[in-house]
Design a protein around this motif. Sequence first.
Motif, PDB file in Angstrom:
ATOM      1  N   GLY A   1      30.369  -3.728  -3.982  1.00 37.77           N
ATOM      2  CA  GLY A   1      28.936  -3.446  -3.975  1.00 37.77           C
ATOM      3  C   GLY A   1      28.224  -3.835  -2.702  1.00 37.77           C
ATOM      4  N   ARG A   2      28.914  -3.775  -1.565  1.00 40.13           N
ATOM      5  CA  ARG A   2      28.222  -4.052  -0.297  1.00 40.13           C
ATOM      6  C   ARG A   2      27.307  -2.900   0.099  1.00 40.13           C
ATOM      7  NH1 ARG A   2      30.934  -7.282   4.583  1.00 40.13           N
ATOM      8  NH2 ARG A   2      31.589  -9.148   3.487  1.00 40.13           N
ATOM      9  N   GLY A   3      27.760  -1.670  -0.140  1.00 34.33           N
ATOM     10  CA  GLY A   3      27.081  -0.498   0.396  1.00 34.33           C
ATOM     11  C   GLY A   3      25.970   0.124  -0.434  1.00 34.33           C
ATOM     12  N   PRO A   4      25.896  -0.120  -1.749  1.00 31.30           N
ATOM     13  CA  PRO A   4      24.876   0.560  -2.561  1.00 31.30           C
ATOM     14  C   PRO A   4      23.444   0.218  -2.168  1.00 31.30           C
ATOM     15  CG  PRO A   4      26.576  -0.359  -3.957  1.00 31.30           C
ATOM     16  CD  PRO A   4      26.803  -0.911  -2.587  1.00 31.30           C
ATOM     17  N   LEU A   5      22.548   1.143  -2.466  1.00 29.12           N
ATOM     18  CA  LEU A   5      21.114   0.927  -2.256  1.00 29.12           C
ATOM     19  C   LEU A   5      20.492   0.202  -3.441  1.00 29.12           C
ATOM     20  CD1 LEU A   5      20.102   4.512  -1.027  1.00 29.12           C
ATOM     21  CD2 LEU A   5      20.914   2.577   0.349  1.00 29.12           C
ATOM     22  N   ALA A   6      21.226   0.163  -4.555  1.00 27.38           N
ATOM     23  CA  ALA A   6      20.672  -0.428  -5.782  1.00 27.38           C
ATOM     24  C   ALA A   6      21.753  -1.200  -6.527  1.00 27.38           C
ATOM     25  CB  ALA A   6      20.115   0.675  -6.687  1.00 27.38           C
TER      26      ALA A   6
ATOM     27  N   ALA B   1      16.084  11.400  -5.308  1.00 28.49           N
ATOM     28  CA  ALA B   1      15.355  10.737  -6.399  1.00 28.49           C
ATOM     29  C   ALA B   1      14.453   9.624  -5.859  1.00 28.49           C
ATOM     30  CB  ALA B   1      16.337  10.167  -7.418  1.00 28.49           C
ATOM     31  N   LEU B   2      14.950   8.902  -4.870  1.00 29.99           N
ATOM     32  CA  LEU B   2      14.134   7.858  -4.234  1.00 29.99           C
ATOM     33  C   LEU B   2      12.840   8.443  -3.673  1.00 29.99           C
ATOM     34  CD1 LEU B   2      16.519   5.550  -2.159  1.00 29.99           C
ATOM     35  CD2 LEU B   2      14.781   4.798  -3.764  1.00 29.99           C
ATOM     36  N   LYS B   3      12.966   9.596  -3.017  1.00 26.64           N
ATOM     37  CA  LYS B   3      11.793  10.244  -2.410  1.00 26.64           C
ATOM     38  C   LYS B   3      10.848  10.799  -3.481  1.00 26.64           C
ATOM     39  CE  LYS B   3      14.278  11.482   1.802  1.00 26.64           C
ATOM     40  NZ  LYS B   3      15.056  12.557   2.456  1.00 26.64           N
ATOM     41  N   ASN B   4      11.431  11.314  -4.572  1.00 26.85           N
ATOM     42  CA  ASN B   4      10.617  11.964  -5.606  1.00 26.85           C
ATOM     43  C   ASN B   4      10.030  10.989  -6.633  1.00 26.85           C
ATOM     44  OD1 ASN B   4      11.114  14.489  -4.479  1.00 26.85           O
ATOM     45  ND2 ASN B   4      12.999  14.766  -5.629  1.00 26.85           N
ATOM     46  N   ILE B   5      10.853   9.998  -7.043  1.00 30.56           N
ATOM     47  CA  ILE B   5      10.437   9.059  -8.098  1.00 30.56           C
ATOM     48  C   ILE B   5       9.878   7.772  -7.500  1.00 30.56           C
ATOM     49  CG2 ILE B   5      11.193   7.791 -10.173  1.00 30.56           C
ATOM     50  CD1 ILE B   5      13.607   9.724 -10.309  1.00 30.56           C
ATOM     51  N   GLY B   6      10.425   7.403  -6.340  1.00 27.81           N
ATOM     52  CA  GLY B   6      10.086   6.103  -5.756  1.00 27.81           C
ATOM     53  C   GLY B   6      11.143   5.064  -6.102  1.00 27.81           C
ATOM     54  N   LEU B   7      10.840   3.807  -5.883  1.00 31.11           N
ATOM     55  CA  LEU B   7      11.807   2.721  -6.083  1.00 31.11           C
ATOM     56  C   LEU B   7      11.786   2.238  -7.530  1.00 31.11           C
ATOM     57  CD1 LEU B   7      10.890   0.518  -2.981  1.00 31.11           C
ATOM     58  CD2 LEU B   7      12.203   2.626  -3.042  1.00 31.11           C
ATOM     59  N   CYS B   8      12.915   1.642  -7.947  1.00 29.82           N
ATOM     60  CA  CYS B   8      12.934   0.930  -9.232  1.00 29.82           C
ATOM     61  C   CYS B   8      13.255  -0.538  -8.972  1.00 29.82           C
ATOM     62  CB  CYS B   8      13.926   1.576 -10.204  1.00 29.82           C
ATOM     63  SG  CYS B   8      15.660   1.221  -9.863  1.00 29.82           S
TER      64      CYS B   8
ATOM     65  N   LYS C   1      14.082   0.871   2.442  1.00 29.68           N
ATOM     66  CA  LYS C   1      13.113   0.166   3.292  1.00 29.68           C
ATOM     67  C   LYS C   1      12.104   1.154   3.897  1.00 29.68           C
ATOM     68  CE  LYS C   1      13.037  -3.111   7.132  1.00 29.68           C
ATOM     69  NZ  LYS C   1      13.844  -3.711   8.215  1.00 29.68           N
ATOM     70  N   ASP C   2      12.617   2.302   4.357  1.00 32.18           N
ATOM     71  CA  ASP C   2      11.743   3.318   4.964  1.00 32.18           C
ATOM     72  C   ASP C   2      10.733   3.861   3.950  1.00 32.18           C
ATOM     73  OD1 ASP C   2      13.185   2.994   7.275  1.00 32.18           O
ATOM     74  OD2 ASP C   2      14.476   4.725   6.949  1.00 32.18           O
ATOM     75  N   ILE C   3      11.221   4.121   2.738  1.00 30.39           N
ATOM     76  CA  ILE C   3      10.346   4.664   1.681  1.00 30.39           C
ATOM     77  C   ILE C   3       9.300   3.628   1.276  1.00 30.39           C
ATOM     78  CG2 ILE C   3      10.324   5.422  -0.752  1.00 30.39           C
ATOM     79  CD1 ILE C   3      13.111   6.771  -0.034  1.00 30.39           C
ATOM     80  N   LEU C   4       9.717   2.367   1.178  1.00 35.48           N
ATOM     81  CA  LEU C   4       8.780   1.279   0.843  1.00 35.48           C
ATOM     82  C   LEU C   4       7.691   1.151   1.911  1.00 35.48           C
ATOM     83  CD1 LEU C   4       8.085  -1.141  -1.015  1.00 35.48           C
ATOM     84  CD2 LEU C   4       9.595  -2.532   0.399  1.00 35.48           C
ATOM     85  N   GLU C   5       8.103   1.194   3.179  1.00 31.42           N
ATOM     86  CA  GLU C   5       7.131   1.086   4.283  1.00 31.42           C
ATOM     87  C   GLU C   5       6.151   2.258   4.272  1.00 31.42           C
ATOM     88  OE1 GLU C   5       9.625   0.635   7.716  1.00 31.42           O
ATOM     89  OE2 GLU C   5       9.914  -1.518   7.386  1.00 31.42           O
ATOM     90  N   LYS C   6       6.678   3.440   3.937  1.00 31.56           N
ATOM     91  CA  LYS C   6       5.832   4.631   3.865  1.00 31.56           C
ATOM     92  C   LYS C   6       4.795   4.475   2.741  1.00 31.56           C
ATOM     93  CE  LYS C   6       6.315   9.666   3.945  1.00 31.56           C
ATOM     94  NZ  LYS C   6       7.233  10.795   3.749  1.00 31.56           N
ATOM     95  N   GLN C   7       5.249   3.969   1.582  1.00 32.13           N
ATOM     96  CA  GLN C   7       4.338   3.757   0.446  1.00 32.13           C
ATOM     97  C   GLN C   7       3.273   2.722   0.805  1.00 32.13           C
ATOM     98  OE1 GLN C   7       6.951   2.630  -2.747  1.00 32.13           O
ATOM     99  NE2 GLN C   7       7.345   4.742  -3.392  1.00 32.13           N
ATOM    100  N   LEU C   8       3.682   1.647   1.457  1.00 38.39           N
ATOM    101  CA  LEU C   8       2.731   0.595   1.831  1.00 38.39           C
ATOM    102  C   LEU C   8       1.696   1.106   2.817  1.00 38.39           C
ATOM    103  CD1 LEU C   8       5.188  -2.440   2.172  1.00 38.39           C
ATOM    104  CD2 LEU C   8       3.469  -2.124   0.394  1.00 38.39           C
ATOM    105  N   SER C   9       2.133   1.964   3.742  1.00 37.70           N
ATOM    106  CA  SER C   9       1.195   2.506   4.746  1.00 37.70           C
ATOM    107  C   SER C   9       0.144   3.416   4.086  1.00 37.70           C
ATOM    108  CB  SER C   9       1.949   3.265   5.842  1.00 37.70           C
ATOM    109  OG  SER C   9       2.508   4.456   5.318  1.00 37.70           O
ATOM    110  N   LEU C  10       0.562   4.069   2.985  1.00 35.21           N
ATOM    111  CA  LEU C  10      -0.390   4.932   2.270  1.00 35.21           C
ATOM    112  C   LEU C  10      -1.467   4.114   1.543  1.00 35.21           C
ATOM    113  CD1 LEU C  10       2.086   7.529   0.707  1.00 35.21           C
ATOM    114  CD2 LEU C  10       0.462   7.971   2.542  1.00 35.21           C
ATOM    115  N   TRP C  11      -1.069   2.890   1.141  1.00 36.78           N
ATOM    116  CA  TRP C  11      -2.025   2.024   0.424  1.00 36.78           C
ATOM    117  C   TRP C  11      -2.996   1.326   1.366  1.00 36.78           C
ATOM    118  CZ3 TRP C  11       2.490  -0.542  -2.747  1.00 36.78           C
ATOM    119  CH2 TRP C  11       2.905   0.379  -3.731  1.00 36.78           C
ATOM    120  N   GLU C  12      -2.601   1.211   2.634  1.00 34.52           N
ATOM    121  CA  GLU C  12      -3.450   0.468   3.580  1.00 34.52           C
ATOM    122  C   GLU C  12      -4.731   1.230   3.909  1.00 34.52           C
ATOM    123  OE1 GLU C  12      -0.881  -0.316   6.864  1.00 34.52           O
ATOM    124  OE2 GLU C  12       0.125  -1.993   5.874  1.00 34.52           O
TER     125      GLU C  12
END
Length: 206
Positions: free
Chosen positions: A23-28, A177-184, A195-206
């Motif tokens: 499990g070194r490589g998974p995103l989740a 799914a990450l792009k469409n649903i977001g993170l879990c 990380k990129d998707i999270l940063e994008k979401q945070l920038s939208l909230w700012e």
Amino acid sequence: MYKFEEALWDKGFKYIAGTDEVGRGPLAGPLVACAVILNPKNPIKGLNDSKQLSAKKRQILKLEIEEKALAIKYVFIDEKTIDKINIYQASKLGMLEAIKQLDIEPDYILSDAMPLKEANLPFDAIIKGDTLSASIAAASIIAKEIRDDYMIKMSKKYPGYDFENNKGYPTKKHVEALKNIGLCDIHRLTYKPVKDILEKQLSLWE
């Protein structure tokens, strides 16, 4: 596959713990580390790197390892810990914890490429150890099966990411799914593209 173990048994070492992680490589999902002490009087045929075995073969071998090994222990290192200490340190922590929790104290360690001097035991860190050592291969099989089962359970809790098939690895379906649903809750926040998707979401909230 038993050449490292046989050489150590011949030198008088009795309890050799093989250790590996999956499990070194998974995103989740978590990293799962395992330690196994095999029985020299009860060898297991067909052991190999878990990635090189079919799911059916792994399941058969897992049952045989559980039946014949002298000791087995596995531990989960969750995604929050991975984000906090990084995947290398998480791998090391997992292996050390699995060894520490074995019901039999080992007198030698064989690890898959991970130096484990913190265990205060003699060890060999073998490059591609899961293809060269029966003990390390056995640990990789147990860890892989435990983690796969866990991710199948997570697929029911977090539908839409295809965890039942990708086990958290970055497949096309998972990334879409990450792009469409977001993170879990079990995504690793320090991993790209999470990380990129999270940063994008945070920038939208700012």
